[in-house]
Design a protein around this motif. Structure first.
Motif, PDB file in Angstrom:
ATOM      1  N   ARG A 125     -11.226  13.464  -0.595  1.00  0.00           N
ATOM      2  CA  ARG A 125     -10.073  12.902  -1.289  1.00  0.00           C
ATOM      3  C   ARG A 125      -9.080  12.432  -0.230  1.00  0.00           C
ATOM      4  O   ARG A 125      -8.642  13.219   0.611  1.00  0.00           O
ATOM      5  CB  ARG A 125      -9.415  13.956  -2.190  1.00  0.00           C
ATOM      6  N   HIS A 168      -5.442   3.598 -10.937  1.00  0.00           N
ATOM      7  CA  HIS A 168      -6.224   4.812 -10.735  1.00  0.00           C
ATOM      8  C   HIS A 168      -6.755   4.856  -9.305  1.00  0.00           C
ATOM      9  O   HIS A 168      -6.927   3.808  -8.658  1.00  0.00           O
ATOM     10  CB  HIS A 168      -7.410   4.862 -11.714  1.00  0.00           C
ATOM     11  N   PRO A 169      -7.051   6.043  -8.811  1.00  0.00           N
ATOM     12  CA  PRO A 169      -7.717   6.145  -7.505  1.00  0.00           C
ATOM     13  C   PRO A 169      -9.097   5.492  -7.569  1.00  0.00           C
ATOM     14  O   PRO A 169      -9.713   5.400  -8.641  1.00  0.00           O
ATOM     15  CB  PRO A 169      -7.828   7.660  -7.276  1.00  0.00           C
ATOM     16  N   LEU A 170      -9.579   5.045  -6.433  1.00  0.00           N
ATOM     17  CA  LEU A 170     -10.913   4.458  -6.355  1.00  0.00           C
ATOM     18  C   LEU A 170     -11.936   5.566  -6.177  1.00  0.00           C
ATOM     19  O   LEU A 170     -11.779   6.424  -5.316  1.00  0.00           O
ATOM     20  CB  LEU A 170     -10.999   3.490  -5.175  1.00  0.00           C
ATOM     21  N   ARG A 171     -13.001   5.516  -6.964  1.00  0.00           N
ATOM     22  CA  ARG A 171     -14.115   6.452  -6.790  1.00  0.00           C
ATOM     23  C   ARG A 171     -15.261   5.666  -6.177  1.00  0.00           C
ATOM     24  O   ARG A 171     -15.851   4.787  -6.827  1.00  0.00           O
ATOM     25  CB  ARG A 171     -14.505   7.085  -8.119  1.00  0.00           C
ATOM     26  N   THR A 231      -5.602   9.822   0.660  1.00  0.00           N
ATOM     27  CA  THR A 231      -4.512   8.929   0.251  1.00  0.00           C
ATOM     28  C   THR A 231      -4.156   8.047   1.437  1.00  0.00           C
ATOM     29  O   THR A 231      -3.834   8.542   2.521  1.00  0.00           O
ATOM     30  CB  THR A 231      -3.278   9.722  -0.200  1.00  0.00           C
ATOM     31  N   GLU A 291     -12.883   9.877  -3.240  1.00  0.00           N
ATOM     32  CA  GLU A 291     -11.757   9.345  -4.019  1.00  0.00           C
ATOM     33  C   GLU A 291     -10.690   8.830  -3.054  1.00  0.00           C
ATOM     34  O   GLU A 291     -10.205   9.573  -2.203  1.00  0.00           O
ATOM     35  CB  GLU A 291     -11.184  10.435  -4.917  1.00  0.00           C
ATOM     36  N   LEU A 292     -10.354   7.563  -3.188  1.00  0.00           N
ATOM     37  CA  LEU A 292      -9.375   6.926  -2.311  1.00  0.00           C
ATOM     38  C   LEU A 292      -8.182   6.453  -3.136  1.00  0.00           C
ATOM     39  O   LEU A 292      -8.330   5.644  -4.057  1.00  0.00           O
ATOM     40  CB  LEU A 292     -10.000   5.740  -1.574  1.00  0.00           C
ATOM     41  N   THR A 293      -7.007   6.964  -2.797  1.00  0.00           N
ATOM     42  CA  THR A 293      -5.762   6.530  -3.435  1.00  0.00           C
ATOM     43  C   THR A 293      -5.015   5.635  -2.462  1.00  0.00           C
ATOM     44  O   THR A 293      -4.751   6.036  -1.325  1.00  0.00           O
ATOM     45  CB  THR A 293      -4.891   7.742  -3.815  1.00  0.00           C
ATOM     46  N   ILE A 294      -4.694   4.431  -2.894  1.00  0.00           N
ATOM     47  CA  ILE A 294      -3.999   3.464  -2.035  1.00  0.00           C
ATOM     48  C   ILE A 294      -2.554   3.334  -2.509  1.00  0.00           C
ATOM     49  O   ILE A 294      -2.298   2.980  -3.670  1.00  0.00           O
ATOM     50  CB  ILE A 294      -4.695   2.090  -2.061  1.00  0.00           C
ATOM     51  N   THR A 329      -1.620   5.256   2.824  1.00  0.00           N
ATOM     52  CA  THR A 329      -0.322   4.617   2.627  1.00  0.00           C
ATOM     53  C   THR A 329      -0.223   3.392   3.524  1.00  0.00           C
ATOM     54  O   THR A 329      -0.410   3.492   4.740  1.00  0.00           O
ATOM     55  CB  THR A 329       0.831   5.588   2.947  1.00  0.00           C
TER      56      THR A 329
END
Length: 354
Positions: free
Chosen positions: A283, A251-254, A285, A225-228, A287
């Motif tokens: 998981r 949404h986060p990328l799965r 994140t 899971e990648l949150t940008i 930035t």
């Protein structure tokens, strides 16, 4: 159970056709195996089972046990299916890829949990496509089977994709999904399996739907899971060149494990590129801070700044490449000089000897 569910799934796990120590035995086993595939393709599972059993008797390769087990499932013989698949896992051991072992184990556990229940064969509904399209699709499927049987899943996937494009029967989606599993594409596999269940609806036997649902859950548990997060002006976000939308993403990328390139392109200003590597179920994140250009700057000035930043990036990259090449050449030159010095010393020594 439809042949596209049984046979293609079987061959993807089988990997290779039966082999034997002697050429004669190998040829006999292959003939029985090929006949079994042909019969199963006509929903003749009882006759196919006999052929697979004969192939195994002539050449007891563990992989054929999977075909035997699947025929027993189609015929409603859960006890025999459990026995054959358990022997497949035991005899194949580490030669069976992890994902395949897990899928077969899920089949066994599902049959045991259901008290020996097994999917009931279903009728094959008439295809809405033309006879010519069906023949073309069948040729692609046959070729896909051959390639999958040699573990050439990338080429097999192309054939199955072509078959589905020619004759969009929901059953081929199962095989597309299994190819993606073998190739390590969990996101694409989940999508294909989900479409298979959705499009097949009541035509999917309950046992297979349960097993496939379990496989989807297993695949989803391995997704990263990648949150940008972007800081700065409004921007577009790309993943390996594919447009994801505008920041902030909803949404986060799965995504599957691996390395990716994230490109963030602000409405004003130079793009920012970040490379990330994700492990299974990780998981993360990310930035990304974007350079900010004052709103008072005209579009022309902003364009010049953007072009200048891009040129600076290209120049820095070119300088790094040139520097690396210079270091390589320097190392080569030093090696060459050492070799020449050694030759010269060797000549002087020989001369002194005379």
């Amino acid at each position: 159970m439809r042949i596209r569910d049984l046979l293609l799934g079987t061959l993807l796990v089988l990997g290779t056709a039966p082999t034997a120590r002697a050429d004669g035995s190998r040829d006999v086993a292959r003939a029985h195996y090929a006949r079994g595939v042909e019969l199963a393709g006509k929903n003749g599972y009882a006759e196919a089972l006999q052929e697979f059993n004969q192939a195994y008797i002539v050449s007891p390769e563990f992989a054929v046990l999977y075909n035997i087990g699947q025929c027993h499932i189609a015929l409603g013989h859960p006890a025999e299916a459990i026995e054959a698949l358990s022997r497949y896992l035991r005899d194949g051991a580490e030669r069976i890829p992890r994902a395949r072992r897990e899928l077969v184990q899920q089949q066994i556990e599902m049959m045991e949990a259901r008290g020996g229940g097994a999917p009931v064969p279903e009728p094959d509904p008439a295809s809405a496509s033309t006879a010519e399209a069906r023949e073309t699709a069948r040729a692609h499927r046959t070729r896909g089977l051959e390639l999958a049987g040699r573990n050439q899943y990338g080429a097999a996937l192309r054939e199955f994709d072509d078959a589905y494009a020619t004759d969009p029967d929901f059953g081929i989606l199962y095989n597309i999904g299994q190819c993606h599993v073998a190739l390590g594409h969990p996101v694409e596999a989940i999508e294909a399996f989900s479409r298979y269940l959705r499009d097949g609806a009541e035509r999917v036997p309950s046992g297979r739907a349960d097993l496939l649902g379990a496989q989807i859950v297993m695949l989803e548990s391995r997704l990263a899971e990648l949150t940008i997060v972007t800081v700065g002006p409004d921007a577009r976000v790309l993943l390996d060149g594919r447009e994801l939308g505008r920041a902030p993403l909803a949404h986060p990328l799965r995504i599957g494990s691996g390395s990716y390139r994230i490109t963030v392109i602000p409405d004003v200003g130079p793009p920012v590129i970040r490379d990330v590597t994700l492990a299974e179920a990780q998981r993360l994140t990310l930035t990304v801070r974007l350079p900010f250009l004052p709103a008072s700057w005209s579009p022309a000035v902003a364009a010049r700044v953007t072009a200048s930043a891009a040129a600076a990036t290209r120049a820095a990259t070119a300088a790094a490449v040139a520097n690396e090449q210079a270091l390589v050449e320097k190392a080569r030159s030093a090696t060459s000089q050492q070799g020449g010095s050694g030759s010269s010393q060797g000549g002087t020594s020989n001369g002194g000897g005379h």
